[in-house]
Write an enzyme that holds these catalytic residues in place. Structure first.
Site, PDB file in Angstrom:
ATOM      1  CE  LYS A   1      -4.334  -1.622   1.998  1.00 29.69           C
ATOM      2  NZ  LYS A   1      -5.293  -1.502   3.095  1.00 29.69           N
TER       3      LYS A   1
ATOM      4  CE  LYS B   1      -5.793  -8.576  -1.470  1.00 28.70           C
ATOM      5  NZ  LYS B   1      -5.678  -8.313  -0.072  1.00 28.70           N
TER       6      LYS B   1
ATOM      7  CE  LYS C   1     -13.348  -4.047   1.369  1.00 26.10           C
ATOM      8  NZ  LYS C   1     -13.071  -3.713   2.759  1.00 26.10           N
TER       9      LYS C   1
HETATM   10  P1  TYM Z   1     -10.721  -6.442   4.784  1.00 23.24           P
HETATM   11  O1  TYM Z   1     -11.746  -5.463   5.217  1.00 23.24           O
HETATM   12  O2  TYM Z   1      -9.810  -6.065   3.669  1.00 23.24           O
HETATM   13  O3  TYM Z   1     -11.409  -7.807   4.366  1.00 23.24           O
HETATM   14  C1  TYM Z   1     -12.353  -8.464   5.187  1.00 23.24           C
HETATM   15  C2  TYM Z   1     -12.129  -9.965   5.122  1.00 23.24           C
HETATM   16  O4  TYM Z   1     -12.233 -10.436   3.772  1.00 23.24           O
HETATM   17  C3  TYM Z   1     -11.099 -11.242   3.461  1.00 23.24           C
HETATM   18  N1  TYM Z   1     -10.790 -11.103   2.024  1.00 23.24           N
HETATM   19  C4  TYM Z   1     -10.659 -12.129   1.178  1.00 23.24           C
HETATM   20  N2  TYM Z   1     -10.742 -13.462   1.352  1.00 23.24           N
HETATM   21  C5  TYM Z   1     -10.574 -14.243   0.268  1.00 23.24           C
HETATM   22  N3  TYM Z   1     -10.315 -13.760  -0.992  1.00 23.24           N
HETATM   23  C6  TYM Z   1     -10.220 -12.429  -1.199  1.00 23.24           C
HETATM   24  N4  TYM Z   1      -9.981 -11.960  -2.430  1.00 23.24           N
HETATM   25  C7  TYM Z   1     -10.394 -11.550  -0.096  1.00 23.24           C
HETATM   26  N5  TYM Z   1     -10.357 -10.202   0.042  1.00 23.24           N
HETATM   27  C8  TYM Z   1     -10.599  -9.951   1.359  1.00 23.24           C
HETATM   28  C9  TYM Z   1      -9.991 -10.704   4.338  1.00 23.24           C
HETATM   29  O5  TYM Z   1      -8.974 -11.658   4.522  1.00 23.24           O
HETATM   30  C10 TYM Z   1     -10.736 -10.378   5.605  1.00 23.24           C
HETATM   31  O6  TYM Z   1     -10.843 -11.521   6.430  1.00 23.24           O
HETATM   32  N6  TYM Z   1      -7.114  -6.037   8.247  1.00 23.24           N
HETATM   33  C11 TYM Z   1      -8.440  -6.588   7.981  1.00 23.24           C
HETATM   34  C12 TYM Z   1      -9.519  -6.046   8.912  1.00 23.24           C
HETATM   35  C13 TYM Z   1      -9.282  -6.257  10.361  1.00 23.24           C
HETATM   36  C14 TYM Z   1      -9.338  -7.482  11.071  1.00 23.24           C
HETATM   37  C15 TYM Z   1      -9.119  -7.156  12.434  1.00 23.24           C
HETATM   38  C16 TYM Z   1      -9.556  -8.811  10.685  1.00 23.24           C
HETATM   39  C17 TYM Z   1      -9.028  -5.290  11.280  1.00 23.24           C
HETATM   40  N7  TYM Z   1      -8.926  -5.823  12.511  1.00 23.24           N
HETATM   41  C18 TYM Z   1      -9.103  -8.147  13.418  1.00 23.24           C
HETATM   42  C19 TYM Z   1      -9.526  -9.784  11.679  1.00 23.24           C
HETATM   43  C20 TYM Z   1      -9.306  -9.465  13.025  1.00 23.24           C
HETATM   44  C21 TYM Z   1      -8.833  -6.217   6.578  1.00 23.24           C
HETATM   45  O7  TYM Z   1      -8.333  -5.282   6.001  1.00 23.24           O
HETATM   46  O8  TYM Z   1      -9.870  -6.943   6.054  1.00 23.24           O
END
Ligand code: TYM
Length: 328
Positions: free
Chosen positions: A112, A195, A198
């Site tokens: 990023k 992958k 968004k």
């Molecule tokens: P975020 O908001 O980007 O995504 C939410 C969840 O979706 C999963 N994900 C995917 N899984 C499979 N294939 C994909 N292409 C794909 N894109 C997204 C992510 O792995 C995630 O589980 N850092 C985290 C948010 C967070 C968090 C936490 C998660 C903040 N605090 C504590 C767990 C525990 C994030 O950016 O997810």
């Protein structure tokens, strides 16, 4: 009951099928066997610039989607991260245990910040994974349902918990990642080498997008020059991704699907996936619209969740502060 915690960022107008299959489906399932804490992580969302009106709308849209997907706020604690100060309080203590180089090795930060340029990335983007560790450790979570892209952040979380416990005595629960292999990484429809995310224009399949537009995206998904519907991640990443999606949305296993499409083309596979996806999102979209029609009720549900979350997370912060040597 064992505990789970997970979070999702409210940074888009819709979740995509990667979010759903990688994480949210497991959130719903784990409610039956775990004490669950699920957070809309709005503090994480402002590590990159956000428009305030968009952010406020997206937090509610995120909540409505989680409820529509089956998160039951009577069973699980569903809350907004910024309404629970313990996350930032614990994050500070953990930041003081994290090496500068250790934080700099986080690949999501490197990706990023490389995109934006070092001077345009915030310190918040740098410390992002440590706040995530605090999210998890504040609730003494045993398991954390996420997609594959979060594995390194989970490893950091485990290291920080162990480091705290080694330095100050056993206090924090060391969590396990809960990553389902079959759906851990869903790929972009226009580029099955990366992958789904968004930020990929045209390549994501969004739960709240116009259904006709999603059908179009599925039908123009990138495949390969062969004709055989066969699961092979390396040689046929596009077709394998479509098979994975169809398998989840129909409940049919991948070998079953391979047999079903023997002698048939990619058009049939895409047509069936489009139909299955439409059948899934059409009632979901109606349900989301229903929740969004009453934002005051939605906010009340989140406030109640925040109160329950605070009770648990505050107890962890108190124990941590006492261990560290602060006056309590
Ligand atoms: P975020 O908001 O980007 O995504 C939410 C969840 O979706 C999963 N994900 C995917 N899984 C499979 N294939 C994909 N292409 C794909 N894109 C997204 C992510 O792995 C995630 O589980 N850092 C985290 C948010 C967070 C968090 C936490 C998660 C903040 N605090 C504590 C767990 C525990 C994030 O950016 O997810």
């Amino acid at each position: 009951l064992p505990r789970v915690l997970s979070g999702i960022q409210p940074t888009a107008d819709s979740f995509h099928v990667g979010n759903y299959l990688g994480a949210l489906r497991q959130w719903v399932d784990l409610q039956a066997t775990h004490q669950a804490f699920y957070s809309i992580v709005d503090l994480h969302a402002i590590t990159v610039e956000q428009d305030p009106a968009d952010l406020r709308r997206r937090i509610r849209v995120a909540a409505a989607q989680l409820l529509a997907l089956g998160i039951d706020p009577q069973v699980s604690t569903l809350f907004v991260q910024s309404q629970v100060p313990a996350h930032t309080q614990l994050a500070w203590v953990l930041e003081c245990l994290t090496g500068f180089g250790e934080a700099g090795r986080m690949t999501q930060f490197k990706d990023k910040s490389a995109r934006g340029g070092a001077d345009r990335s915030s310190v918040g983007l740098f410390t992002y994974p440590i706040l995530q560790a605090a999210d998890i450790l504040a609730y003494a979570a045993d398991a954390v349902p996420v997609g594959e892209d979060q594995r390194q952040h989970l490893e950091l979380t485990r290291n920080l918990a162990q480091r705290f416990n080694a330095r100050y005595g056993p206090t924090l629960t060391v969590p396990e990642p809960y990553i389902l292999k079959a759906t851990a990484k869903i790929y972009d429809l226009t580029d099955p080498g990366v992958k789904m995310s968004k930020s990929s224009p045209g390549g994501s399949l969004d739960l709240l997008a116009d259904v006709k537009a999603s059908v179009k995206r599925i039908k123009s998904a990138v495949t390969d020059n062969e004709r055989e519907v066969r699961y092979d991640e390396d040689a046929k990443p596009g077709v394998s991704n479509l098979l994975r999606l169809l398998s989840v949305f129909t409940g049919a296993s991948i070998p079953e699907l391979e047999r079903r499409y023997e002698g048939r083309g990619y058009g049939d596979l895409k047509g069936d996936l489009a139909e299955a996806f439409a059948a899934f999102v059409t009632p979901l979209q109606a349900s989301v619209a229903g929740y969004l029609a009453d934002p005051a009720e939605l906010d009340a549900v989140l406030r109640a969740g925040g109160e329950r979350a605070r009770a648990t997370a505050d107890a962890t912060v108190a124990a941590v502060y006492e261990r560290v040597g602060f006056l309590v």
